[in-house]
Motif scaffolding. Structure first.
Motif, PDB file in Angstrom:
ATOM      1  N   VAL A  30      21.353   2.472   6.633  1.00 10.04           N
ATOM      2  CA  VAL A  30      21.391   2.182   5.260  1.00 10.04           C
ATOM      3  C   VAL A  30      21.169   3.522   4.285  1.00 10.04           C
ATOM      4  O   VAL A  30      20.230   4.465   4.920  1.00 10.04           O
ATOM      5  N   ALA A  31      22.122   3.721   3.228  1.00 11.95           N
ATOM      6  CA  ALA A  31      21.814   4.946   2.405  1.00 11.95           C
ATOM      7  C   ALA A  31      22.150   4.489   1.097  1.00 11.95           C
ATOM      8  O   ALA A  31      22.789   3.645   0.906  1.00 11.95           O
ATOM      9  N   TRP A  32      20.863   4.935   0.203  1.00 16.80           N
ATOM     10  CA  TRP A  32      21.047   4.729  -1.215  1.00 16.80           C
ATOM     11  C   TRP A  32      20.908   6.040  -2.158  1.00 16.80           C
ATOM     12  O   TRP A  32      20.372   7.053  -1.533  1.00 16.80           O
ATOM     13  N   PRO A  33      21.412   5.887  -3.162  1.00 16.35           N
ATOM     14  CA  PRO A  33      21.238   6.998  -4.090  1.00 16.35           C
ATOM     15  C   PRO A  33      19.768   7.296  -4.554  1.00 16.35           C
ATOM     16  O   PRO A  33      19.154   6.214  -4.952  1.00 16.35           O
ATOM     17  N   ILE A  37      14.031  -5.325   1.414  1.00 20.79           N
ATOM     18  CA  ILE A  37      13.407  -5.328   0.237  1.00 20.79           C
ATOM     19  C   ILE A  37      12.073  -4.412   0.466  1.00 20.79           C
ATOM     20  O   ILE A  37      11.855  -3.731  -0.692  1.00 20.79           O
ATOM     21  N   PHE A  38      11.526  -3.980   1.340  1.00 21.01           N
ATOM     22  CA  PHE A  38      10.433  -3.433   1.296  1.00 21.01           C
ATOM     23  C   PHE A  38      10.890  -1.926   1.121  1.00 21.01           C
ATOM     24  O   PHE A  38      10.274  -1.248   0.325  1.00 21.01           O
ATOM     25  N   LEU A  86      12.097   2.974  -3.690  1.00 19.92           N
ATOM     26  CA  LEU A  86      13.333   3.749  -4.086  1.00 19.92           C
ATOM     27  C   LEU A  86      12.865   4.130  -5.641  1.00 19.92           C
ATOM     28  O   LEU A  86      12.789   5.478  -5.845  1.00 19.92           O
ATOM     29  N   PRO A  87      12.532   3.559  -6.698  1.00 17.58           N
ATOM     30  CA  PRO A  87      12.218   4.093  -8.020  1.00 17.58           C
ATOM     31  C   PRO A  87      11.117   5.072  -7.907  1.00 17.58           C
ATOM     32  O   PRO A  87      11.008   5.834  -8.473  1.00 17.58           O
ATOM     33  N   ALA A  88       9.809   4.783  -7.079  1.00 14.56           N
ATOM     34  CA  ALA A  88       9.010   5.526  -6.903  1.00 14.56           C
ATOM     35  C   ALA A  88       9.139   6.680  -6.379  1.00 14.56           C
ATOM     36  O   ALA A  88       8.927   8.031  -6.833  1.00 14.56           O
ATOM     37  N   LEU A  89       9.754   6.783  -5.369  1.00 15.33           N
ATOM     38  CA  LEU A  89      10.383   7.747  -4.228  1.00 15.33           C
ATOM     39  C   LEU A  89      11.504   8.833  -5.203  1.00 15.33           C
ATOM     40  O   LEU A  89      11.197  10.036  -5.097  1.00 15.33           O
ATOM     41  N   LYS A 110       0.753  -1.106  -0.097  1.00 15.98           N
ATOM     42  CA  LYS A 110      -0.155   0.002  -0.090  1.00 15.98           C
ATOM     43  C   LYS A 110       0.825   1.269   0.139  1.00 15.98           C
ATOM     44  O   LYS A 110       0.454   2.216  -0.492  1.00 15.98           O
ATOM     45  N   ILE A 111       2.044   1.187   0.714  1.00 13.51           N
ATOM     46  CA  ILE A 111       2.655   2.627   0.791  1.00 13.51           C
ATOM     47  C   ILE A 111       3.276   2.791  -0.830  1.00 13.51           C
ATOM     48  O   ILE A 111       3.289   3.791  -1.097  1.00 13.51           O
ATOM     49  N   LEU A 112       3.680   1.834  -1.585  1.00 12.12           N
ATOM     50  CA  LEU A 112       4.161   1.979  -2.595  1.00 12.12           C
ATOM     51  C   LEU A 112       3.087   2.709  -3.861  1.00 12.12           C
ATOM     52  O   LEU A 112       3.137   3.400  -4.455  1.00 12.12           O
ATOM     53  N   ASP A 113       1.805   1.875  -3.548  1.00 13.42           N
ATOM     54  CA  ASP A 113       0.392   2.674  -4.312  1.00 13.42           C
ATOM     55  C   ASP A 113       0.440   4.102  -3.807  1.00 13.42           C
ATOM     56  O   ASP A 113       0.016   4.837  -4.641  1.00 13.42           O
ATOM     57  N   TRP A 114       0.503   4.148  -2.612  1.00 10.28           N
ATOM     58  CA  TRP A 114       0.192   5.694  -2.054  1.00 10.28           C
ATOM     59  C   TRP A 114       1.403   6.636  -2.683  1.00 10.28           C
ATOM     60  O   TRP A 114       1.091   7.855  -3.265  1.00 10.28           O
ATOM     61  N   LEU A 115       2.522   6.279  -2.911  1.00 10.17           N
ATOM     62  CA  LEU A 115       3.476   7.173  -3.361  1.00 10.17           C
ATOM     63  C   LEU A 115       3.507   7.570  -5.047  1.00 10.17           C
ATOM     64  O   LEU A 115       3.490   8.569  -5.169  1.00 10.17           O
ATOM     65  N   ILE A 116       2.785   6.486  -5.544  1.00  9.77           N
ATOM     66  CA  ILE A 116       2.660   6.800  -6.920  1.00  9.77           C
ATOM     67  C   ILE A 116       1.253   7.210  -7.178  1.00  9.77           C
ATOM     68  O   ILE A 116       1.457   8.221  -8.080  1.00  9.77           O
ATOM     69  N   ASN A 117       0.060   7.001  -6.626  1.00  6.13           N
ATOM     70  CA  ASN A 117      -0.974   7.510  -6.786  1.00  6.13           C
ATOM     71  C   ASN A 117      -1.792   8.816  -5.769  1.00  6.13           C
ATOM     72  O   ASN A 117      -2.703   9.328  -6.090  1.00  6.13           O
ATOM     73  N   GLU A 118      -1.177   9.067  -4.622  1.00 11.48           N
ATOM     74  CA  GLU A 118      -1.657   9.570  -3.616  1.00 11.48           C
ATOM     75  C   GLU A 118      -1.022  10.821  -3.192  1.00 11.48           C
ATOM     76  O   GLU A 118      -1.597  11.330  -2.493  1.00 11.48           O
TER      77      GLU A 118
END
Length: 405
Positions: free
Chosen positions: A142-145, A172-173, A178-181, A25-33
């Motif tokens: 943890v840090a990611w670009p 994994i979660f 990351l791509p959506a963010l 749901k969090i991924l759906d929220w990032l993309i759609n809401e």
């Protein structure tokens, strides 16, 4: 009749792709809401709260962005549990050469690392930041670009306070986000950069007008304003005699001394014109005229301090002229079909300009029209210099100045 073939036939054994590993749901929220949320910091806060609700033990998160700003190289957005608003910290130019940055995981990411991971619960650590996080009760980092368009690299970090830190399921979660963010943050960063660049080059009010759609030639409105035009004296001589870098430094110091009081008191600098500037104080503010006077007095004090500093360095004294008037101006877009300038024009601007020019003749640094003085109600505080003819005007103008010390 022959059947019409399908122009988009299904591809047998088509690969399903790699992302996301799992829907949630969090991924759906990032993309759609999040489309109605302008600010990245608010998105970070809500995302972290949703993560904790979903069982991901995030106890600290940061986003690090490079900016296009005349003062700041970048900014950090920090979230901790219980914070209703994220904390935003800006960093000036040169921070990237400091030991604090060089000896940090941020330097690794900005230098090309795809991930930085560090367990904090008891293991030896390589960076001072890790020791600070451990002292705050955190156990994992943890840090990611976040790779934006054309190689613009920004950073997201997560820290946990759970014993043992993040497990594989948690990572994994988070990686699925990351791509959506990255897409969500890039849109907001582009908006911030557009706003910042416009504010830098045309000022806060004009930038809001442009962003609201005032981009056609001739668009604008007539507004009442107190007008200030300032010009540096003998700049041609200075630029001929002094090295280029010294001239630029002198000019920037002069603009700082003049500009900061104007902006502090509600004025809007519309443009820098070589060694001069044009500013207005809209009369929608009932204190516009008195604010302009306060700005001039503070600017004069700043120029006095600057000249003392310049004398200590062996630099020349900077002299200036200021013309002040009040009236209606046309405020809007003027220019060619493809190149516009958001500025003010009108007879009132011309009077202010002529008064500034007159300062050279009568050797007074600030000249004000009687129309402005009457509106400001400061006639008793100023010295009347009498009437002066101004080029292009049919009638002479009653001119005032600050009393000489």
């Amino acid at each position: 009749m022959q059947p019409v073939s399908n122009p988009f036939p299904a591809v047998e054994n088509e690969e399903e792709g790699l992302w996301p590993v799992r829907r949630h749901k969090i991924l759906d929220w990032l993309i759609n809401e999040t489309r109605n949320q302008r600010f990245i910091d608010n998105i970070l806060v809500e995302m972290c709260e949703r993560l904790r609700t979903a069982g991901v033990p995030v106890a600290r998160a940061t986003m690090h962005f490079r900016t296009l700003h005349p003062q700041w190289l970048g900014a950090r957005i920090l979230w901790r549990p219980g914070m209703q608003e994220a904390k935003i910290t800006t960093f000036g130019y040169g921070v990237e050469t400091t030991s604090q940055f060089l000896n940090s995981p941020m330097n690794e990411i900005f230098s090309g690392a795809a991930e930085v991971r560090q367990k904090l619960d008891g293991e030896p650590t390589s960076y001072p930041l890790y020791d600070e996080l451990r002292q705050d009760g955190l156990t994992d980092y943890v840090a990611w670009p976040m790779e934006h368009t054309l190689g613009k690299r920004h950073v997201i970090t997560f820290s946990s306070d759970k014993p043992g830190g993040f497990n594989e399921e948690h990572l994994i979660f988070l990686k699925d986000l990351l791509p959506a963010l990255t897409l969500v943050t890039e849109v907001r960063i582009k908006n911030i950069l557009a706003r910042t660049l416009l504010q830098t080059y045309v000022g806060p009010h004009a930038s809001e007008q442009i962003l609201a759609g005032a981009t056609t030639r001739g668009s604008g409105a007539t507004v009442g304003a107190a007008i200030l035009i300032c010009d540096l004296r003998d700049f041609t001589t200075i630029s001929d005699l002094w090295p280029r870098d010294d001239v630029i430094e002198l000019l920037n110091d002069y603009f700082d001394a003049m500009s900061e009081p104007i902006e502090k008191h509600g004025g809007e600098i519309l443009k820098f014109m070589g060694d001069g500037l044009l500013a207005i104080f809209p009369l929608t503010n009932p204190n516009a005229c008195s604010n302009l006077l306060h700005a001039i007095k503070e600017a004069q004090a700043a120029m006095t301090e600057l000249n003392v500093f310049n004398a200590e360095r062996g630099h020349v004294e900077l002299r200036y002229g200021v013309g002040v008037h009040v009236g209606d101006v046309m405020y809007g877009n003027i220019g060619s079909r493809k190149r516009l300038d958001f500025t003010v024009i009108g007879p009132a601007v011309n009077v202010a300009s002529r008064l500034e020019t007159l300062t050279k003749e009568i050797k007074r640094p600030v000249l004000l029209s009687k129309a402005f003085v009457e509106m400001a109600g400061c006639e008793s505080d100023l010295e009347s210099l009498g009437f002066y003819p101004l080029r292009g005007l049919d009638q002479p103008v009653d001119v005032y100045a600050f009393p000489q010390a």
